[in-house]
Design a protein around this motif. Structure first.
Motif, PDB file in Angstrom:
ATOM      1  N   HIS A 127       0.845  -1.209   0.000  1.00 47.37           N
ATOM      2  CA  HIS A 127       0.000   0.000   0.000  1.00 47.37           C
ATOM      3  C   HIS A 127       0.875   1.252   0.000  1.00 47.37           C
ATOM      4  CE1 HIS A 127      -4.182  -1.116   0.131  1.00 47.37           C
ATOM      5  NE2 HIS A 127      -4.053  -1.909   1.175  1.00 47.37           N
ATOM      6  N   SER A 148      -6.642   1.447   6.282  1.00 42.42           N
ATOM      7  CA  SER A 148      -7.365   0.409   5.539  1.00 42.42           C
ATOM      8  C   SER A 148      -8.420  -0.225   6.436  1.00 42.42           C
ATOM      9  CB  SER A 148      -6.369  -0.640   5.044  1.00 42.42           C
ATOM     10  OG  SER A 148      -5.813  -1.318   6.143  1.00 42.42           O
ATOM     11  N   GLY A 150      -8.152  -3.034   8.037  1.00 41.50           N
ATOM     12  CA  GLY A 150      -7.560  -3.705   9.198  1.00 41.50           C
ATOM     13  C   GLY A 150      -6.484  -2.899   9.901  1.00 41.50           C
ATOM     14  N   GLY A 175     -10.963   2.155   8.471  1.00 45.92           N
ATOM     15  CA  GLY A 175     -11.902   1.513   7.540  1.00 45.92           C
ATOM     16  C   GLY A 175     -12.954   0.692   8.282  1.00 45.92           C
ATOM     17  N   GLU A 176     -12.515   0.058   9.369  1.00 43.01           N
ATOM     18  CA  GLU A 176     -13.421  -0.736  10.205  1.00 43.01           C
ATOM     19  C   GLU A 176     -14.488   0.187  10.803  1.00 43.01           C
ATOM     20  OE1 GLU A 176     -11.021  -2.561  13.168  1.00 43.01           O
ATOM     21  OE2 GLU A 176     -12.657  -3.752  14.017  1.00 43.01           O
ATOM     22  N   TYR A 178     -15.502   3.028   9.547  1.00 42.77           N
ATOM     23  CA  TYR A 178     -16.401   3.395   8.436  1.00 42.77           C
ATOM     24  C   TYR A 178     -17.428   2.292   8.212  1.00 42.77           C
ATOM     25  CZ  TYR A 178     -14.863   7.784   6.428  1.00 42.77           C
ATOM     26  OH  TYR A 178     -14.646   9.116   6.212  1.00 42.77           O
ATOM     27  N   VAL A 286      -9.158   3.597   2.752  1.00 43.93           N
ATOM     28  CA  VAL A 286      -9.813   4.837   3.214  1.00 43.93           C
ATOM     29  C   VAL A 286      -9.214   6.062   2.506  1.00 43.93           C
ATOM     30  CG1 VAL A 286     -10.438   6.216   5.246  1.00 43.93           C
ATOM     31  CG2 VAL A 286     -10.368   3.732   5.417  1.00 43.93           C
ATOM     32  N   ALA A 288      -9.094   6.416  -0.437  1.00 48.64           N
ATOM     33  CA  ALA A 288      -9.938   6.674  -1.613  1.00 48.64           C
ATOM     34  C   ALA A 288     -11.060   7.658  -1.268  1.00 48.64           C
ATOM     35  CB  ALA A 288     -10.539   5.364  -2.122  1.00 48.64           C
TER      36      ALA A 288
HETATM   37  O1  KG4 Z   1      -7.039  -1.356   1.688  1.00 50.27           O
HETATM   38  P1  KG4 Z   1      -8.393  -1.959   1.590  1.00 50.27           P
HETATM   39  O2  KG4 Z   1      -9.022  -2.063   0.221  1.00 50.27           O
HETATM   40  O3  KG4 Z   1      -8.419  -3.394   2.221  1.00 50.27           O
HETATM   41  C1  KG4 Z   1      -7.686  -3.667   3.377  1.00 50.27           C
HETATM   42  O4  KG4 Z   1      -6.443  -3.858   3.265  1.00 50.27           O
HETATM   43  O5  KG4 Z   1      -8.327  -3.635   4.457  1.00 50.27           O
HETATM   44  O6  KG4 Z   1      -9.340  -1.121   2.566  1.00 50.27           O
HETATM   45  C2  KG4 Z   1     -10.678  -1.469   2.707  1.00 50.27           C
HETATM   46  C3  KG4 Z   1     -11.325  -0.467   3.623  1.00 50.27           C
HETATM   47  C4  KG4 Z   1     -12.750  -0.852   3.957  1.00 50.27           C
HETATM   48  O7  KG4 Z   1     -12.946  -0.693   5.340  1.00 50.27           O
HETATM   49  C5  KG4 Z   1     -13.554   0.129   3.133  1.00 50.27           C
HETATM   50  O8  KG4 Z   1     -14.811   0.433   3.695  1.00 50.27           O
HETATM   51  C6  KG4 Z   1     -12.653   1.340   3.157  1.00 50.27           C
HETATM   52  O9  KG4 Z   1     -11.358   0.812   3.003  1.00 50.27           O
HETATM   53  N1  KG4 Z   1     -12.963   2.262   2.062  1.00 50.27           N
HETATM   54  C7  KG4 Z   1     -13.407   3.520   2.233  1.00 50.27           C
HETATM   55  C8  KG4 Z   1     -13.616   4.051   0.958  1.00 50.27           C
HETATM   56  N2  KG4 Z   1     -13.298   3.106   0.026  1.00 50.27           N
HETATM   57  C9  KG4 Z   1     -12.883   2.007   0.731  1.00 50.27           C
HETATM   58  N3  KG4 Z   1     -13.643   4.211   3.363  1.00 50.27           N
HETATM   59  C10 KG4 Z   1     -14.078   5.461   3.240  1.00 50.27           C
HETATM   60  N4  KG4 Z   1     -14.331   6.047   2.039  1.00 50.27           N
HETATM   61  C11 KG4 Z   1     -14.108   5.390   0.879  1.00 50.27           C
HETATM   62  N5  KG4 Z   1     -14.342   5.971  -0.293  1.00 50.27           N
END
Ligand code: KG4
Ligand code: ZN
Length: 353
Positions: A127, A148, A150, A175-176, A178, A286, A288
């Motif tokens: 990443h 992310s 996790g 991300g969790e 969210y 996140v 993104a």
């Molecule tokens: O990096 P990733 O694709 O997978 C992991 O390595 O975990 O991150 C996924 C996380 C999820 O919790 C997802 O809801 C969050 O990133 N996520 C976002 C957005 N796009 C993905 N959170 C907030 N806003 C977004 N646009």
């Protein structure tokens, strides 16, 4: 981070296949130097949506079905160059163990059959490192925040494979948080992107969610200056939703997002000032987030720092970041041994002294 044996530097591979299966995206990519030749991602969103979250057993079974198909498609797209692959990179940690094993075993099998070098890549490092593909002038050292599903970890990146951990979340990852808040607001799965969309329609100042009260170093509860906490915020949203006449869902989403962005930008501002490091990478799913990206653009201007955020497709899980990071290691003369195993938990770098 990798169990590695040296390889011949003079035969550094140019065409590298990347495989990513650590969670709920099956992804395959091929990179040649800085060129992306193949970039395939198969999302499992529809599979997990009825459960409101990722079901690990279903995820690994789906990787088994989809990965060979994606590799076939990659071969078709590359044509005769598919036979010229010179190296393979695969995520071996961290992630869901069954999911990681699917990618890892496939990569080992391919590398063995073709007698080409392969390397296990740490997903978190990938990443971070993909920013060096998207920003070719990005020089070490730089600050790197991985946000992310996790992880929420802030590093000082000193070199490939050399990271100092400055801070991390003490409870939920961003991300969790969210995803859990999106579930509370009944936005469906996957929650993060949906909450992002809805937040754009709400008033970020409608609800004043509390700032996590982290104790700093030296206190009875020793928590680093750059640590994060999101679980209290999630509880505050739960209480807000349970009110007799709660604010609109869009206002709650916008106010939650406002608080998360404030937590992130405050830490980055402090870290940039204290370390004097003028370059900051923000990576992981996140990153993104549209609201966060625009807040970071403002931070770059006010603080005079360069903020490098890969394009959204390189923020969420993908195999380009794995192929690119693996290629960097292979070029540096490293490769993995066949006894390298998958690891569910693997932090990057060492804590700050
Ligand atoms: O990096 P990733 O694709 O997978 C992991 O390595 O975990 O991150 C996924 C996380 C999820 O919790 C997802 O809801 C969050 O990133 N996520 C976002 C957005 N796009 C993905 N959170 C907030 N806003 C977004 N646009
Ligand atoms: Zn990820």
């Amino acid at each position: 981070m990798v169990s590695s044996v040296p390889t011949d530097r003079t035969s550094a591979p140019r065409l590298v296949l990347g495989i990513e299966t650590s969670c709920d995206e099956t992804a395959v990519a091929v990179v040649g130097d800085r060129e992306i030749l193949v970039d395939l991602i198969a999302s499992q969103d529809a599979l997990h949506a009825p459960y409101g979250g990722i079901v690990p057993e279903l995820a690994s079974r789906r990787h088994i079905e989809v990965l060979p198909r994606l590799l076939g498609e990659a071969a078709q797209r590359l044509g005769p160059r598919w036979q010229q692959l010179e190296g393979i990179a695969v995520t071996h940690a961290p992630g869901l163990i069954g999911c990681l094993l699917v990618g890892l075993s496939t990569a080992k099998g391919l590398a063995f059959a073709r007698q080409i070098p392969w390397i296990g890549v740490n997903h978190l490092e990938a990443h971070v490192q993909v920013a060096r593909l998207d920003y070719p002038a990005l020089a070490y050292p730089f600050l790197a925040l991985v946000i992310s599903g996790g992880h929420t970890s802030l590093y000082l990146a000193k070199n490939l494979g050399d990271y100092e951990l400055l801070g991390a979340t003490r409870d939920d990852a961003a991300g969790e948080a969210y995803d859990k808040v999106a579930k509370l607001l009944q936005l469906g799965f996957p929650g993060g992107p949906r909450l992002d969309q809805l937040a754009a329609q709400g008033n970020p100042h409608a609800v004043r969610f509390p700032t996590p009260q982290l104790k700093t170093r030296g206190s009875p509860f020793e928590i680093g200056r750059y640590d994060f906490s999101f679980s209290g915020l999630k509880t505050a949203v739960t209480q807000c939703v349970q009110q007799t006449s709660p604010p609109s869902v869009a206002d709650i989403a916008a106010s939650f997002q406002h608080r998360v962005i404030a937590e992130i930008t405050t830490r980055l501002r402090a870290a940039a000032r204290h370390t004097g490091c003028p370059r900051v990478v923000v990576a992981g799913g996140v990153a993104a987030n549209r609201g966060l990206r625009s807040a970071l653009a403002t931070l770059a201007q006010t603080e005079g720092v360069e903020i490098c955020i890969p394009p959204p497709r390189h923020c969420t899980d993908n195999a380009v970041m794995i192929a690119w990071t693996g290629a960097e290691y292979l070029r540096a003369g490293l490769r993995s041994a066949f006894d390298l195993n998958a690891q569910a938990v693997a932090e990057l770098g060492s804590p700050a002294a």
